[in-house]
Design a protein around this motif. Structure first.
Motif, short mmCIF file in Angstrom:
data_model
loop_
_atom_site.label_atom_id
_atom_site.label_comp_id
_atom_site.label_asym_id
_atom_site.label_seq_id
_atom_site.Cartn_x
_atom_site.Cartn_y
_atom_site.Cartn_z
N ASN A 277 0.80 -1.22 0.00
CA ASN A 277 0.00 0.00 0.00
C ASN A 277 0.83 1.27 0.00
OD1 ASN A 277 -3.14 -0.52 0.52
ND2 ASN A 277 -1.97 -2.17 1.46
N TYR A 278 2.00 1.23 0.64
CA TYR A 278 2.78 2.46 0.79
C TYR A 278 4.13 2.43 0.07
CZ TYR A 278 -0.74 3.26 4.38
OH TYR A 278 -1.93 3.42 5.04
N ASN A 279 4.42 1.30 -0.58
CA ASN A 279 5.63 1.18 -1.41
C ASN A 279 6.89 1.57 -0.64
OD1 ASN A 279 6.96 0.52 -3.81
ND2 ASN A 279 6.95 2.64 -4.53
N ASP A 280 6.93 1.18 0.63
CA ASP A 280 8.07 1.51 1.49
C ASP A 280 8.92 0.26 1.68
OD1 ASP A 280 9.87 2.41 3.33
OD2 ASP A 280 8.39 3.19 4.75
N LYS A 281 9.99 0.16 0.90
CA LYS A 281 10.85 -1.01 0.97
C LYS A 281 11.59 -1.11 2.30
CE LYS A 281 11.74 -1.51 -3.99
NZ LYS A 281 12.78 -1.55 -5.04
N ARG A 282 11.69 0.01 3.02
CA ARG A 282 12.39 -0.02 4.30
C ARG A 282 11.73 -0.99 5.27
NH1 ARG A 282 12.21 6.21 5.69
NH2 ARG A 282 10.07 5.77 4.99
N ILE A 283 10.39 -1.09 5.18
CA ILE A 283 9.66 -2.04 6.03
C ILE A 283 10.18 -3.45 5.80
CG2 ILE A 283 7.42 -3.14 6.40
CD1 ILE A 283 7.44 -0.45 7.64
N LEU A 284 10.34 -3.82 4.52
CA LEU A 284 10.79 -5.17 4.19
C LEU A 284 12.26 -5.39 4.54
CD1 LEU A 284 9.03 -5.78 0.74
CD2 LEU A 284 8.17 -6.18 3.05
N LYS A 285 13.09 -4.37 4.30
CA LYS A 285 14.52 -4.50 4.61
C LYS A 285 14.75 -4.78 6.09
CE LYS A 285 16.30 -1.55 0.88
NZ LYS A 285 16.98 -0.26 0.55
N SER A 502 -4.88 7.61 -1.63
CA SER A 502 -3.68 6.78 -1.68
C SER A 502 -2.43 7.66 -1.62
CB SER A 502 -3.67 5.97 -2.98
OG SER A 502 -3.37 6.81 -4.09
N ILE A 503 -1.26 7.03 -1.60
CA ILE A 503 -0.01 7.79 -1.57
C ILE A 503 0.20 8.56 -2.87
CG2 ILE A 503 1.12 6.29 0.10
CD1 ILE A 503 2.59 4.96 -2.23
N HIS A 504 -0.52 8.20 -3.95
CA HIS A 504 -0.40 8.89 -5.23
C HIS A 504 -1.46 9.98 -5.40
CE1 HIS A 504 2.53 5.94 -6.60
NE2 HIS A 504 1.71 4.98 -6.20
N GLY A 505 -2.49 9.96 -4.56
CA GLY A 505 -3.58 10.90 -4.69
C GLY A 505 -4.91 10.19 -4.52
N ARG A 506 -6.00 10.92 -4.69
CA ARG A 506 -7.33 10.34 -4.47
C ARG A 506 -7.76 9.45 -5.62
NH1 ARG A 506 -12.36 13.31 -1.71
NH2 ARG A 506 -10.86 13.00 -0.03
N ILE A 507 -8.22 8.25 -5.26
CA ILE A 507 -8.86 7.33 -6.20
C ILE A 507 -10.34 7.30 -5.85
CG2 ILE A 507 -8.95 4.95 -7.05
CD1 ILE A 507 -6.06 4.65 -5.90
N SER A 508 -11.21 7.58 -6.80
CA SER A 508 -12.64 7.61 -6.48
C SER A 508 -13.44 6.85 -7.53
CB SER A 508 -13.15 9.05 -6.39
OG SER A 508 -13.05 9.71 -7.64
N ASN A 519 -23.95 3.73 -15.26
CA ASN A 519 -23.01 4.84 -15.30
C ASN A 519 -21.90 4.63 -14.28
OD1 ASN A 519 -25.88 6.17 -15.95
ND2 ASN A 519 -24.27 7.29 -17.05
N LEU A 520 -20.69 4.93 -14.70
CA LEU A 520 -19.52 4.75 -13.83
C LEU A 520 -18.59 5.95 -13.99
CD1 LEU A 520 -17.65 3.02 -11.99
CD2 LEU A 520 -16.72 2.01 -14.07
N ARG A 521 -18.38 6.66 -12.88
CA ARG A 521 -17.43 7.77 -12.86
C ARG A 521 -16.20 7.37 -12.05
NH1 ARG A 521 -21.04 13.30 -11.94
NH2 ARG A 521 -22.22 13.16 -13.91
N ILE A 522 -15.03 7.64 -12.62
CA ILE A 522 -13.78 7.23 -11.98
C ILE A 522 -12.78 8.38 -12.04
CG2 ILE A 522 -11.82 5.63 -12.08
CD1 ILE A 522 -13.63 3.60 -13.34
N CYS A 523 -12.00 8.53 -10.97
CA CYS A 523 -10.90 9.49 -10.94
C CYS A 523 -9.63 8.74 -10.56
CB CYS A 523 -11.17 10.62 -9.95
SG CYS A 523 -9.85 11.85 -9.89
N ILE A 524 -8.63 8.79 -11.45
CA ILE A 524 -7.36 8.10 -11.24
C ILE A 524 -6.27 9.15 -11.11
CG2 ILE A 524 -5.76 6.38 -12.16
CD1 ILE A 524 -8.57 5.34 -11.51
N PRO A 525 -5.48 9.12 -10.01
CA PRO A 525 -4.48 10.18 -9.78
C PRO A 525 -3.35 10.19 -10.80
CG PRO A 525 -4.27 8.45 -8.14
CD PRO A 525 -5.50 8.14 -8.92
N THR A 526 -2.66 11.31 -10.86
CA THR A 526 -1.56 11.52 -11.80
C THR A 526 -0.46 10.48 -11.61
OG1 THR A 526 -2.01 13.89 -11.74
CG2 THR A 526 0.12 13.23 -12.63
#
Length: 589
Positions: A277-285, A502-508, A519-526
């Motif tokens: 979820n947070y793409n933090d490799k330090r946790i795994l290391k 999310s860590i990248h921005g809002r997903i809705s 009908n389906l509305r979606i927002c995907i962050p940059t």
């Protein structure tokens, strides 16, 4: 007693004793890693009743973890009177406070009004789980203001990142109950309950709820600290404890409360989920050697790859259907056999350690644990799975567990899914899973194309069910039975919308059914991409007519260069989309 003026500058503290110093403590003093515990919300009671002379019951209308702020003066209380507050989650039939479920927890606070002016009191080094407060010591037969007590909600102050709303009011209430349950059990560690004499960081509960909690709140710092707690509680031989922090120092106690399937496996599952979820490799290391040591311990005790030895207290799929006592509910058939349950978790932990090794570019270890997973998988099928897809025990839990952990070979998967459906039918389409496998069951139903059955279970009001809790006044999730569902479109609910920061921005996501249109509305962050599953069929050969039927922002799908159709199956079509906002619509008739 409280000295006069002790909070004011110039107070003479000569009578105060000096603090004692313990020079035998040999521990590093480190900064706090996660959010502080704060009052995150204040609640005014919705009612107050005097059930007998001088005894009042306040109802907050919501089950919380925290304490009460008490405001008293001479109008409602005589000076030097002891005011006693007792806390509980329920009332007896006669309206008095019910406390039997608290076990040995006293859940009691006492205050003494020193002088006649208005004073506010609250405790500081304790908290309670409660909705109702019994107050003794106030003047009898008076009209108490509701604000005499205020419920102060305590929690580690993690920011809310998720939102959810649907056209079904009970489903909305269910989501709010889940959020309240999370908040009530986040007092520095993820606890099992806030009310009785326990309040411990049970690892089984934590790993089951981990992903849901991350969708609801920003849990990065919270879990970083908790994962350190997990390592601190790990036994030297590699076993993780049943609960964290682990309060027992003695070797026998450590042995008694360590190494349980699903509970100990949280030491592998939670770090992996946090990384995903947070793409933090330090946790795994930092955690990798610890997780590896745990899997190696299980393997060393179970060379034949079936986890039967060294299973600790072996709680199995906790609070499964066999623990339910109801006249029209089966007495047995819900509990998955313990070797099936344990071996499935052994396989999953081996798989995740292999994935950790792959992320950390430890090639030999990645190959070693990937092979260990495949070997356990083969042994699982040989030992527990029959040719017709029947898994030992023939339980909903066993099928969901094996499917979710990818233990079933592709050629027999349809048979296993069919047996899972039949296991539900035996229970008159009611759940018999415990809290470890309930989320797995719902996921595998939707994944296997049985979304209608998943919604039937979700919206059921029969006992046991989520809506049964709602209908009986629940304001949090009952311990005896809970879970979480990832929503997918179904006409039984005509609208659902939700978001995740999310860590990248809002997903809705916001979808709704009309009479014949979807009908389906979606927002995907940059700087991200997404896979979108549309509940329609384009067929094997996608022609121009099919593309015209699906619209995006009122234009044919093919005109948007940021969208490409990846594949189409019966009942759904998968699109790959770039970042941006999208508005899909099509006719379902």
């Amino acid at each position: 007693k409280e000295p006069n003026g002790w909070l004011k500058e110039g107070f003479n503290d000569i009578q105060w004793e000096n603090a004692s110093i313990d020079d035998k403590v040999n521990r590093d003093l480190v900064a706090q890693m996660n959010q502080p515990i704060r009052i995150v919300k204040e609640i005014t009671p919705i009612s107050v009743n005097e059930i007998k002379e001088g005894q009042y019951i306040f109802n907050l209308g919501q089950n919380i973890a925290g304490w009460c702020k008490l405001s008293i003066n001479k109008n409602i209380c005589e000076p030097n009177t002891t005011i006693t507050l007792r806390h509980g989650e329920m009332l007896k039939e006669d309206g008095s406070l019910y406390t039997k479920n608290l076990r040995f927890a006293k859940a009691t606070d006492k205050f003494i009004l020193k002088e006649n002016k208005m004073r506010e009191y609250h405790p500081h080094f304790t908290y309670h789980g409660f909705q109702y407060v019994e107050v003794n010591g106030l003047k009898p037969n008076i009209d108490l203001p509701l604000g005499t007590i205020i419920g102060c909600v305590l929690a580690s102050d993690c920011e809310t990142t998720g939102s959810f709303e649907s056209s079904n009011s009970k489903l909305n209430k269910l989501w709010k109950n889940i959020l309240w349950t999370q908040r009530d059990n986040m007092i520095s560690v993820p606890t099992d309950c806030p009310q009785r004499n326990e309040r411990m960081g049970w690892m089984g509960d934590a790993q089951v709820f981990c992903q849901t909690s991350i969708y609801n709140m920003d849990m990065a710092a919270f879990y970083t600290k908790f994962i350190q707690d997990i390592r601190d509680g790990q036994v030297k031989d590699g076993r993780y404890p049943d609960f964290v922090p682990h309060p027992y120092k003695g070797r026998s106690k450590r042995r008694l409360f360590s190494g349980v399937p699903a509970w100990a496996d949280a030491g592998v599952i939670i770090p992996w989920q946090v990384y995903l979820n947070y793409n933090d490799k330090r946790i795994l290391k930092v955690h990798y050697n610890s997780a590896k040591k745990y899997v190696d311990y299980i393997h060393s005790k179970n060379k034949n790859l079936i986890w039967k030895k060294s299973t600790g207290n072996s709680y199995n799929d906790w609070l499964n259907g066999d623990t339910i006592k109801s006249q029209d509910y089966p007495e047995s058939g819900g509990s998955v056999p313990k070797p099936v349950f344990a071996t499935a978790y052994f396989a999953n932990s081996a798989r995740l350690v292999g994935k950790m090794a792959q992320v950390l570019r430890k090639k030999k270890d990645a190959e070693k644990y990937a092979k260990l997973f495949e070997d356990i998988r083969d042994k699982f099928n040989t030992e527990f799975v029959k040719e017709n897809g029947m898994i030992d025990g023939d339980t909903q839990a066993g099928y969901a567990l094996a499917l979710n952990f990818n233990l079933i070979h592709d050629d027999i998967r349809p048979d296993v899914v069919r047996n899972m459906i039949n296991a539900l039918k035996k229970y008159d389409w009611r759940i018999s899973t415990g809290f470890c496998t309930t989320p797995m069951l719902m996921k595998e139903l939707t994944k296997s194309g049985y979304n209608d059955i998943a919604y039937q279970l979700l919206l059921s009001e029969k006992f046991p069910s989520w809506f049964y809790m709602i209908n009986n006044g629940a304001t949090t999730m009952w311990e005896r039975w809970d879970g979480y569902v990832k929503p997918k479109p179904n006409k039984s609910i005509n609208r659902i919308k939700g978001s995740y920061d999310s860590i990248h921005g809002r997903i809705s996501v916001d979808w709704k059914y009309g009479d014949s249109q979807f009908n389906l509305r979606i927002c995907i962050p940059t700087n991200t991409t997404a896979k979108v599953y549309l509940p329609t069929v384009l067929g094997k050969d996608i022609d121009k007519k099919d593309l015209i039927n699906i619209m995006e922002s009122k234009k044919p799908l093919k005109t948007n260069p940021n969208i490409r159709i990846q594949k189409s199956k019966i009942g759904k079509t998968m699109l790959h989309i770039e970042s941006g906002e999208y508005d899909f619509s099509f006719d379902l008739s």
